[in-house]
Scaffold this motif. Structure first.
Motif, PDB file in Angstrom:
ATOM      1  N   ASN A  75       0.846  -1.186   0.000  1.00 20.79           N
ATOM      2  CA  ASN A  75       0.000   0.000   0.000  1.00 20.79           C
ATOM      3  C   ASN A  75       0.885   1.240   0.000  1.00 20.79           C
ATOM      4  O   ASN A  75       1.824   1.333   0.794  1.00 20.79           O
ATOM      5  N   ALA A  76       0.573   2.189  -0.859  1.00 13.97           N
ATOM      6  CA  ALA A  76       1.398   3.399  -0.963  1.00 13.97           C
ATOM      7  C   ALA A  76       1.477   4.150   0.355  1.00 13.97           C
ATOM      8  O   ALA A  76       2.499   4.773   0.670  1.00 13.97           O
ATOM      9  N   ASP A  77       0.408   4.087   1.167  1.00 12.68           N
ATOM     10  CA  ASP A  77       0.400   4.790   2.446  1.00 12.68           C
ATOM     11  C   ASP A  77       1.376   4.191   3.449  1.00 12.68           C
ATOM     12  O   ASP A  77       1.781   4.863   4.406  1.00 12.68           O
ATOM     13  N   LYS A  78       1.728   2.931   3.246  1.00 15.63           N
ATOM     14  CA  LYS A  78       2.684   2.281   4.141  1.00 15.63           C
ATOM     15  C   LYS A  78       4.114   2.720   3.835  1.00 15.63           C
ATOM     16  O   LYS A  78       4.990   2.645   4.700  1.00 15.63           O
ATOM     17  N   CYS A  79       4.358   3.191   2.616  1.00 13.58           N
ATOM     18  CA  CYS A  79       5.711   3.537   2.165  1.00 13.58           C
ATOM     19  C   CYS A  79       5.952   5.030   2.333  1.00 13.58           C
ATOM     20  O   CYS A  79       5.261   5.857   1.714  1.00 13.58           O
ATOM     21  N   ILE A  80       6.910   5.390   3.151  1.00 10.58           N
ATOM     22  CA  ILE A  80       7.204   6.781   3.484  1.00 10.58           C
ATOM     23  C   ILE A  80       8.594   7.133   2.959  1.00 10.58           C
ATOM     24  O   ILE A  80       9.562   6.429   3.253  1.00 10.58           O
ATOM     25  N   VAL A  81       8.695   8.188   2.186  1.00  8.26           N
ATOM     26  CA  VAL A  81       9.992   8.607   1.655  1.00  8.26           C
ATOM     27  C   VAL A  81      10.702   9.486   2.676  1.00  8.26           C
ATOM     28  O   VAL A  81      10.166  10.503   3.124  1.00  8.26           O
ATOM     29  N   LEU A  82      11.890   9.067   3.047  1.00 10.03           N
ATOM     30  CA  LEU A  82      12.755   9.863   3.917  1.00 10.03           C
ATOM     31  C   LEU A  82      14.152   9.829   3.304  1.00 10.03           C
ATOM     32  O   LEU A  82      14.894   8.864   3.469  1.00 10.03           O
ATOM     33  N   ASN A  83      14.476  10.886   2.555  1.00 14.30           N
ATOM     34  CA  ASN A  83      15.789  10.953   1.912  1.00 14.30           C
ATOM     35  C   ASN A  83      16.908  10.938   2.949  1.00 14.30           C
ATOM     36  O   ASN A  83      16.739  11.438   4.067  1.00 14.30           O
ATOM     37  N   ASN A  84      18.037  10.384   2.561  1.00 14.96           N
ATOM     38  CA  ASN A  84      19.208  10.381   3.439  1.00 14.96           C
ATOM     39  C   ASN A  84      19.712  11.802   3.677  1.00 14.96           C
ATOM     40  O   ASN A  84      19.415  12.722   2.908  1.00 14.96           O
ATOM     41  N   ALA A  85      20.499  11.949   4.736  1.00  9.98           N
ATOM     42  CA  ALA A  85      21.089  13.246   5.079  1.00  9.98           C
ATOM     43  C   ALA A  85      22.606  13.148   5.023  1.00  9.98           C
ATOM     44  O   ALA A  85      23.182  12.059   5.130  1.00  9.98           O
ATOM     45  N   VAL A  86      23.243  14.288   4.857  1.00 13.09           N
ATOM     46  CA  VAL A  86      24.703  14.343   4.937  1.00 13.09           C
ATOM     47  C   VAL A  86      25.125  13.973   6.357  1.00 13.09           C
ATOM     48  O   VAL A  86      24.541  14.439   7.337  1.00 13.09           O
ATOM     49  N   ASP A  87      26.125  13.116   6.455  1.00 12.61           N
ATOM     50  CA  ASP A  87      26.647  12.698   7.754  1.00 12.61           C
ATOM     51  C   ASP A  87      26.987  13.930   8.596  1.00 12.61           C
ATOM     52  O   ASP A  87      27.747  14.802   8.147  1.00 12.61           O
ATOM     53  N   PRO A  88      26.445  14.033   9.806  1.00  9.50           N
ATOM     54  CA  PRO A  88      26.691  15.234  10.616  1.00  9.50           C
ATOM     55  C   PRO A  88      28.154  15.410  10.997  1.00  9.50           C
ATOM     56  O   PRO A  88      28.565  16.505  11.409  1.00  9.50           O
ATOM     57  N   PHE A  89      28.966  14.346  10.866  1.00 11.03           N
ATOM     58  CA  PHE A  89      30.374  14.443  11.227  1.00 11.03           C
ATOM     59  C   PHE A  89      31.290  14.519  10.014  1.00 11.03           C
ATOM     60  O   PHE A  89      32.515  14.460  10.150  1.00 11.03           O
ATOM     61  N   MET A  90      30.704  14.660   8.836  1.00  3.71           N
ATOM     62  CA  MET A  90      31.524  14.868   7.653  1.00  3.71           C
ATOM     63  C   MET A  90      32.126  16.268   7.695  1.00  3.71           C
ATOM     64  O   MET A  90      31.433  17.253   7.980  1.00  3.71           O
ATOM     65  N   HIS A  91      33.414  16.362   7.420  1.00  2.17           N
ATOM     66  CA  HIS A  91      34.082  17.673   7.389  1.00  2.17           C
ATOM     67  C   HIS A  91      33.669  18.411   6.121  1.00  2.17           C
ATOM     68  O   HIS A  91      33.947  17.966   5.010  1.00  2.17           O
ATOM     69  N   LEU A  92      32.984  19.537   6.282  1.00  4.68           N
ATOM     70  CA  LEU A  92      32.546  20.344   5.144  1.00  4.68           C
ATOM     71  C   LEU A  92      33.500  21.520   4.956  1.00  4.68           C
ATOM     72  O   LEU A  92      33.812  22.237   5.912  1.00  4.68           O
ATOM     73  N   PRO A  93      33.980  21.725   3.746  1.00  6.79           N
ATOM     74  CA  PRO A  93      34.981  22.781   3.524  1.00  6.79           C
ATOM     75  C   PRO A  93      34.381  24.175   3.623  1.00  6.79           C
ATOM     76  O   PRO A  93      33.217  24.405   3.290  1.00  6.79           O
ATOM     77  N   GLU A  94      35.208  25.099   4.074  1.00  2.00           N
ATOM     78  CA  GLU A  94      34.838  26.519   4.098  1.00  2.00           C
ATOM     79  C   GLU A  94      35.506  27.272   2.962  1.00  2.00           C
ATOM     80  O   GLU A  94      35.023  28.323   2.541  1.00  2.00           O
ATOM     81  N   THR A  95      36.631  26.756   2.495  1.00  2.00           N
ATOM     82  CA  THR A  95      37.299  27.290   1.309  1.00  2.00           C
ATOM     83  C   THR A  95      37.431  26.153   0.304  1.00  2.00           C
ATOM     84  O   THR A  95      37.293  24.979   0.649  1.00  2.00           O
ATOM     85  N   PHE A  96      37.700  26.497  -0.958  1.00  2.68           N
ATOM     86  CA  PHE A  96      37.564  25.499  -2.023  1.00  2.68           C
ATOM     87  C   PHE A  96      38.802  25.388  -2.913  1.00  2.68           C
ATOM     88  O   PHE A  96      38.699  25.072  -4.088  1.00  2.68           O
TER      89      PHE A  96
END
Length: 372
Positions: free
Chosen positions: A155-176
């Motif tokens: 049943n479509a109502d049983k299936c809930i889409v929850l996209n993945n998130a970026v790992d909260p501990f991934m180092h994100l750059p401030e300069t490139f």
């Protein structure tokens, strides 16, 4: 009365892959939500050992790793089954655990996380039975949701889409800026055009699309003499031989750099090194690597035949192509390499990605689902 929430996993901390990364973030988000809502939360892992735990994700008191004692995993689940209000299975291969819980504790809300190819196929009787008794199927992409409905008559109502998130501990750059240590390691120049792919390379999984990139490099190098292709990830012996034969066939040995496995600590630097991330895969449930690249401000080309579409927000964050169309792949890469990738452009792309795939919003959706 405080809710008891338990997350059952196969492996979370002892290996690195898309499902493992997703489960770490899921565990961390559930732990944070439990602290906020005064729930009791535990993560039980069938294959991880106790000392595999990465304590930045959750305290050791909230984790139980059974390692080689897999029989104990099942037996302790049976003894614990009357306690959880919500039980979450991180993989369809944990179906027997879900059935045991539902048999002993019918009021427990049972969730399954559906990723990709593990559920895009015919399932055993026990797995089909577990799906029947499952209260919710958390699908990591709209594509996986449609596959669950189409293939397993859910049943479509049983299936809930929850996209993945970026790992909260991934180092994100401030300069490139491109990391000088990697330029030196790979013998590259600052003005090289660098395409990057990161994928497990297995002779049994010929759908990732990195071989398609090798196929078009021969024509691309005539237009872009400074083009380089960094192909990273663990490979088996058979696939390594096949890749080397492809490189020789297309005369791109000067262009392709095979790095093998790269440590997670160097992942951000590799995204910074590149001008374009390309992985025209056919069977991504979602593709965490795409949002990792985007979170580092790196433009993405992916396939249009799977869950990758969710990772690029239907074209808002990246470009999806027919993974079997070499002409389209050539055109897409050419278009990107003809444009200068400025630091401001990378910063803007990073900001857009994080606005959609951040842990705060991910945790909020989990809270809503559990409190519903």
């Amino acid at each position: 009365m405080a809710k008891n929430v338990i997350l059952f996993t196969l492996q979370t901390f002892s290996t690195t892959g898309g499902i493992q990364k997703m489960t770490r973030t899921l565990g961390h988000s559930l732990h944070r939500a439990a602290l906020k809502n005064n729930w009791n939360f535990k993560l039980w892992s069938a294959y991880d050992k106790q000392d595999d735990l990465m304590t930045q994700y959750l305290p050791s008191a909230n984790f139980k790793g059974f390692g080689v004692h897999r029989a104990s995993f099942v037996l302790e689940t049976i003894g614990h089954s009357a306690k959880p209000h919500v039980a979450i299975l991180s993989h369809i291969n944990l179906a027997i655990i879900g059935l045991v819980i539902k048999l002993i504790n019918p009021k427990c809300r049972l969730w399954l996380v559906a990723h990709g190819i593990e559920v895009w196929r015919p399932l055993s009787f026990l797995k089909r039975l577990m799906l029947k008794h499952c209260d919710s199927v958390i699908c990591v992409s709209n594509y996986t949701k449609q596959q669950m409905i189409k293939r397993h008559n859910l049943n479509a109502d049983k299936c809930i889409v929850l996209n993945n998130a970026v790992d909260p501990f991934m180092h994100l750059p401030e300069t490139f800026a491109k990391p000088q240590k990697l330029l030196r390691r790979y013998g590259l120049n600052n003005d090289d055009f660098i395409i990057f792919s990161l994928s497990r390379m297995a002779s049994t999984e010929l759908y990732k699309g990195y071989d398609q990139v090798i196929n078009v490099l021969g024509s691309l190098k005539s237009k872009f003499p400074q083009i380089k292709y960094i192909l990273s990830g663990k490979y088996d012996d058979h696939e390594y031989i096949r890749i080397k034969e492809l490189i020789a066939e297309h005369d791109v040995s000067e262009q392709v750099i095979l790095t093998g496995f790269i440590d997670e600590a160097e992942l951000t630097d590799h995204f910074l090194l590149a001008d374009l991330f390309v992985l025209p895969s056919k069977k991504e449930g979602f593709g965490i690597v795409f949002i990792e690249a985007l979170a580092c401000g790196l433009p993405v080309i992916c396939g249009n035949a799977d869950g990758s579409i969710d990772a690029i927000r239907n074209g808002e964050l990246g470009e999806a192509i027919d993974p079997d169309d070499l002409t389209e792949l050539n055109r897409a890469i050419t278009k990107h390499l003809q444009k200068h990738l400025a630091a401001d452009t990378r910063k803007s792309l990073q900001k857009k990605c994080i606005s959609h795939f951040n842990e705060h919003d991910y945790m909020t959706k989990l809270e809503q689902l559990i409190n519903d």
